[in-house]
Design an enzyme around this catalytic site. Structure first.
Site, PDB file in Angstrom:
ATOM      1  N   HIS A   1       0.812  -1.210   0.000  1.00 44.92           N
ATOM      2  CA  HIS A   1       0.000   0.000   0.000  1.00 44.92           C
ATOM      3  C   HIS A   1       0.850   1.267   0.000  1.00 44.92           C
ATOM      4  O   HIS A   1       1.922   1.305   0.590  1.00 44.92           O
ATOM      5  CB  HIS A   1      -0.905   0.021   1.235  1.00 44.92           C
TER       6      HIS A   1
ATOM      7  N   LYS B   1       6.126   5.445   8.008  1.00 49.97           N
ATOM      8  CA  LYS B   1       5.588   4.489   8.980  1.00 49.97           C
ATOM      9  C   LYS B   1       6.713   3.879   9.802  1.00 49.97           C
ATOM     10  O   LYS B   1       7.811   3.667   9.296  1.00 49.97           O
ATOM     11  CB  LYS B   1       4.861   3.348   8.267  1.00 49.97           C
TER      12      LYS B   1
ATOM     13  N   TYR C   1       1.342   0.100  13.465  1.00 48.51           N
ATOM     14  CA  TYR C   1       1.884   1.064  12.513  1.00 48.51           C
ATOM     15  C   TYR C   1       1.813   2.447  13.153  1.00 48.51           C
ATOM     16  O   TYR C   1       0.751   2.882  13.563  1.00 48.51           O
ATOM     17  CB  TYR C   1       1.038   1.171  11.246  1.00 48.51           C
TER      18      TYR C   1
ATOM     19  N   ASP D   1      -6.128  -5.738  -2.799  1.00 53.89           N
ATOM     20  CA  ASP D   1      -4.752  -6.211  -2.984  1.00 53.89           C
ATOM     21  C   ASP D   1      -4.624  -7.199  -4.144  1.00 53.89           C
ATOM     22  O   ASP D   1      -3.563  -7.312  -4.748  1.00 53.89           O
ATOM     23  CB  ASP D   1      -4.211  -6.816  -1.692  1.00 53.89           C
TER      24      ASP D   1
END
Length: 171
Positions: free
Chosen positions: A56, A65, A125, A161
Site C-alpha cells: 500500500h 511508517k 503502525y 490487494d
C-alpha cells in the site's frame, strides 16, 4: 535505541531496547529524537497465517511508517516508488517478530506490505499522516518487475490487494 541504515536510502531499522525478567519483557519501541518526524496516527492490524496486506501507498498525503510486531512473525516489505530515486522499483524485506529487538522505519514514497508467517500476527503502525482514502493505491504483490521473493504462492488477499497496479503505473 539505535538506527541502522539499509541498502535503500531512507529505510531504517530501529534497534529497540528489551528488558527481560521472570515476568516477561519490557520493550521500548520508538523515541522522537531518533527519527525527527511528526507521527499523527497509530493503527494496528490482526492477520492470520498466509495473509498479505499490501503493498500500500498513499499518492497524495504520503505516509512515513514505523512498523512493530506486537504478536507473531511477519515478512515485512518496502518497495521504493520515489520517481527520481536511483533505487526506484527495488525492495527491501526483513523478518520481524514480537521477539525481535527492532522496528522498521519506512519513509514517504514507499509501498509497504507484509506477509503473516505465524498462526496470527498483530502489527502496530505509527504513521506520519492520516489515512487519505482517495489517494490509496496498491502495488501488485507479485509485480513482475519488482520480483519480491515471497515464501508463498497462494496468499490470502483483500479484493483491493488482488488487483494492485503494476510498477509502471507509479513512474
Amino acid at each position: 535505541m539505535k538506527i541502522k541504515n539499509v541498502n535503500i536510502s531512507g529505510l531504517k531499522i530501529i534497534k529497540t531496547k528489551m528488558f527481560f525478567d521472570k515476568r516477561g519483557f519490557f520493550k521500548e519501541i520508538f523515541k522522537n529524537n531518533l527519527i525527527k518526524k511528526d507521527f499523527k496516527f497509530d493503527v494496528m492490524s490482526l492477520s492470520r497465517k498466509d495473509v498479505i496486506r499490501g503493498l500500500h501507498i498513499q499518492t497524495k498525503r504520503p505516509q512515513a511508517k514505523v512498523i512493530t510486531v506486537v504478536y507473531g512473525k511477519i515478512m515485512d516489505v518496502a518497495v521504493d516508488l520515489r520517481k527520481n530515486s536511483k533505487t526506484f522499483g527495488k525492495y527491501y524485506s526483513l523478518i520481524i517478530s514480537d521477539k525481535s529487538e527492532y522496528s522498521f522505519y519506512v519513509p514517504e514514497g514507499f509501498a509497504h506490505g507484509f506477509l503473516c508467517l505465524s498462526d496470527k500476527c498483530v502489527v502496530h503502525y505509527k504513521c506520519s499522516e492520516y489515512r487519505h482514502k482517495e489517494s490509496e493505491t496498491t502495488l501488485h504483490w507479485r509485480d513482475q518487475k519488482v520480483k519480491i521473493k515471497w515464501p508463498i504462492k497462494k496468499p490470502i488477499l483483500s479484493k483491493k490487494d488482488k488487483i494492485g497496479k503494476n510498477l509502471d503505473f507509479f513512474r
